[in-house]
Design a protein around this motif. Structure first.
Motif, mmCIF file in Angstrom:
data_model
loop_
_atom_site.group_PDB
_atom_site.id
_atom_site.type_symbol
_atom_site.label_atom_id
_atom_site.label_comp_id
_atom_site.label_asym_id
_atom_site.label_seq_id
_atom_site.Cartn_x
_atom_site.Cartn_y
_atom_site.Cartn_z
ATOM 1 N N UNK A 64 0.791 -1.212 0.000
ATOM 2 C CA UNK A 64 0.000 0.000 0.000
ATOM 3 C C UNK A 64 0.832 1.275 0.000
ATOM 4 N N UNK A 65 2.095 1.196 0.488
ATOM 5 C CA UNK A 65 2.908 2.393 0.536
ATOM 6 C C UNK A 65 3.939 2.420 -0.600
ATOM 7 N N UNK A 66 3.806 1.504 -1.543
ATOM 8 C CA UNK A 66 4.791 1.419 -2.631
ATOM 9 C C UNK A 66 4.169 1.881 -3.929
ATOM 10 N N UNK A 67 4.745 2.890 -4.560
ATOM 11 C CA UNK A 67 4.173 3.460 -5.765
ATOM 12 C C UNK A 67 4.739 2.795 -7.005
ATOM 13 N N UNK A 68 5.976 2.466 -6.981
ATOM 14 C CA UNK A 68 6.544 1.759 -8.120
ATOM 15 C C UNK A 68 7.430 0.647 -7.592
ATOM 16 N N UNK A 69 7.492 -0.445 -8.321
ATOM 17 C CA UNK A 69 8.130 -1.640 -7.803
ATOM 18 C C UNK A 69 9.624 -1.740 -7.965
ATOM 19 N N UNK A 70 10.097 -2.924 -7.625
ATOM 20 C CA UNK A 70 11.524 -3.179 -7.584
ATOM 21 C C UNK A 70 12.189 -3.104 -8.952
ATOM 22 N N UNK A 71 11.424 -3.249 -10.019
ATOM 23 C CA UNK A 71 12.043 -3.194 -11.346
ATOM 24 C C UNK A 71 12.671 -1.824 -11.583
ATOM 25 N N UNK A 72 11.978 -0.788 -11.161
ATOM 26 C CA UNK A 72 12.524 0.562 -11.289
ATOM 27 C C UNK A 72 13.851 0.686 -10.547
ATOM 28 N N UNK A 73 13.882 0.208 -9.307
ATOM 29 C CA UNK A 73 15.101 0.303 -8.507
ATOM 30 C C UNK A 73 16.207 -0.539 -9.127
ATOM 31 N N UNK A 74 15.850 -1.752 -9.596
ATOM 32 C CA UNK A 74 16.847 -2.619 -10.236
ATOM 33 C C UNK A 74 17.408 -1.966 -11.494
ATOM 34 N N UNK A 75 16.535 -1.317 -12.254
ATOM 35 C CA UNK A 75 16.969 -0.631 -13.470
ATOM 36 C C UNK A 75 17.977 0.472 -13.147
ATOM 37 N N UNK A 76 17.661 1.271 -12.141
ATOM 38 C CA UNK A 76 18.523 2.399 -11.792
ATOM 39 C C UNK A 76 19.820 1.921 -11.140
ATOM 40 N N UNK A 77 19.715 0.999 -10.171
ATOM 41 C CA UNK A 77 20.917 0.528 -9.477
ATOM 42 C C UNK A 77 21.889 -0.166 -10.428
ATOM 43 N N UNK A 78 21.352 -0.978 -11.340
ATOM 44 C CA UNK A 78 22.231 -1.659 -12.288
ATOM 45 C C UNK A 78 22.934 -0.650 -13.190
ATOM 46 N N UNK A 79 22.223 0.412 -13.567
ATOM 47 C CA UNK A 79 22.845 1.463 -14.383
ATOM 48 C C UNK A 79 23.952 2.168 -13.603
#
Length: 471
Positions: free
Chosen positions: A64-79
């Motif tokens: 309920x408190x998460x607006x966008x999931x882990x894929x976004x974070x994985x995309x940014x962190x990997x970059x």
């Protein structure tokens, strides 16, 4: 200190130039933080979707408190990690992130067509990364590149461009299914399709006028128009706005995708061992073609890696480090939870601004880091807003077709099937396989089998087995 570490004076550059170049590179490739989560979410990653808050009732929430999931974070962190490795280890001005084309292959072929779970697909990406590391260290990667004819390399790039453009047109609603004609033109009266068209026009105009960050501006503009149309005009566009919208927030949890790759899911999939090997090889080949093409194209113009032009089969020592940085990036991305991470051709934007060292890459990585805290803004971007970006990327990738000699029928046939089979069968792997088979068979029937590298024979045999067994 910076001059000594990055050898700025030796490379005829300075701190200010490198900072400007790094920011420029980021702006031109920042669209990936919108597009990659949208693409991979179609593969079922995060299992329940990308968004949170009030859309829980739509079955799309992961918290309920998460607006966008882990894929976004994985995309940014990997970059961030991959680009820092490129900058600090190779001292080269190239940025890395989840690759367009490979994320489509991951989603639409590996997961949706072969029915391999996204966890299993991540395992295939990880293996691809390990293979790339090994073949880079042993120089086999260079041998593979030299074994494959230039026409097939160029056709592969163009075919992926067509494939990505088709996905973009489908997401925009420009192309829809038809029982009579297989596909047909969509309904432009659909509000989402109309907005996608406006976004495409905006992006094209900006590209023509050489505005930096044109693709990113197009995505933001289309999203803003969509929000206005939904909230102000009452159109139903499936843009999910959270109840409490804050631009700045802590990054969402990476837990749903971190270390979720599953070798069990990969090798127990009901597609056959040959298909699994083909998938891994396809990941590796496309990744390799993409990277080498970017490096060679850049070096022949700027001599970043060496003060002498690159020749066939001769790669400077500095390029070896850059290739190794690229190879490690793929496995890192798989562990975090994204498809193949590769070197971005958009790095040329920063290089054109004077970027010559790894400081450019470090600045780009810092810019990516800052985007971790704008997840709420990323979460509202709808598919019709990222669709124009896919079409534009497809157009840019089609440029490689100009290097194919279609007047030479022997070269034209395998090249044509490579680039045509990809969109027509919705599979990058099928295009590569058919192109390899036709190339090898044509050479044999012409009595010129000795011109075919043994590596090509190995790949061709595997692909023929795949098609005969229908696995």
């Amino acid at each position: 200190m910076l001059d000594k570490f990055f050898k700025l004076k030796e490379s005829n550059t300075n701190v200010r130039t490198e900072i400007v170049a790094g920011i420029t590179t980021f702006i031109t490739m920042a669209y990936i933080i919108f597009v990659n989560p949208s693409m991979l979410s179609m593969a079922g990653m995060n299992s329940k979707g990308l968004f949170g808050g009030e859309v829980a009732k739509a079955g799309l929430s992961v918290g309920n408190d998460q607006i966008i999931g882990a894929i976004f974070v994985a995309t940014v962190l990997s970059a961030i990690i991959a680009t820092l490795i490129m900058g600090l280890f190779a001292n080269a001005p190239f940025a890395q992130a989840a690759g367009m084309g490979m994320n489509a292959f991951f989603t639409f072929y590996v997961v949706l067509t072969c029915k391999i779970s996204w966890q299993g697909a991540l395992a295939a990406v990880f293996i691809c990364g390990i293979i790339n590391i090994i073949i880079t260290l042993t120089k086999i990667r260079i041998s593979i590149i030299n074994a494959i004819p230039d026409s097939l390399k160029k056709a592969t790039g163009a075919g992926i461009g067509l494939f990505i453009a088709l996905i973009g047109m489908k997401e925009a609603g420009f192309v829809v299914g038809s029982q009579e004609t297989l596909v047909t033109f969509g309904n432009v009266n659909n509000p989402a399709t109309l907005l996608a068209f406006i976004g495409l026009v905006v992006t094209v105009v900006l590209m023509i006028r050489k505005v930096k960050g044109a693709i990113l501006i197009g995505i933001v503009t289309t999203t803003a128009l969509g929000v206005i149309a939904q909230t102000g005009l009452g159109y139903k566009l499936n843009i999910f706005l959270p109840e409490s919208f804050n631009i700045i927030s802590a990054p969402p949890s990476l837990a749903p995708t971190f270390m979720k790759l599953s070798f069990k899911d990969l090798f127990s999939a009901n597609v056959g061992f040959v298909s699994i090997i083909t998938i891994i090889i396809s990941f590796s080949l496309v990744d390799t073609f993409d990277t080498i093409g970017t490096f060679i194209g850049t070096t022949t113009k700027t001599n970043i890696f060496d003060d002498k032009p690159i020749g066939k089969g001769r790669f400077p020592r500095k390029l070896d480090r850059a290739l190794f940085a690229d190879a490690t990036a793929t496995s890192i991305g798989a562990l975090l939870g994204t498809s193949n991470v590769t070197t971005y051709v958009e790095s040329l934007a920063g290089i054109s601004e004077g970027g010559r060292t790894g400081l450019t890459s470090v600045v780009t990585a810092i810019c990516f880091f800052l985007t971790l805290f704008i997840a709420p803004l990323i979460g509202i971007v709808p598919a019709f807003a990222t669709a124009p970006a896919l079409i534009i990327v497809g157009i840019l990738m089609m440029g490689s077709i100009m290097g194919i000699d279609f007047d030479n029928f022997e070269e034209a046939v395998p090249a044509f099937f490579t680039l045509a089979i990809m969109p027509f069968t919705y599979s990058i792997a099928n295009g590569i396989a058919v192109g390899f088979i036709f190339y090898t068979l044509i050479k044999l029937f012409k009595g010129r089998g000795k011109e075919v590298h043994p590596i090509m024979y190995i790949f061709t045999a595997l692909f023929i087995i795949k098609f005969v067994m229908q696995v």
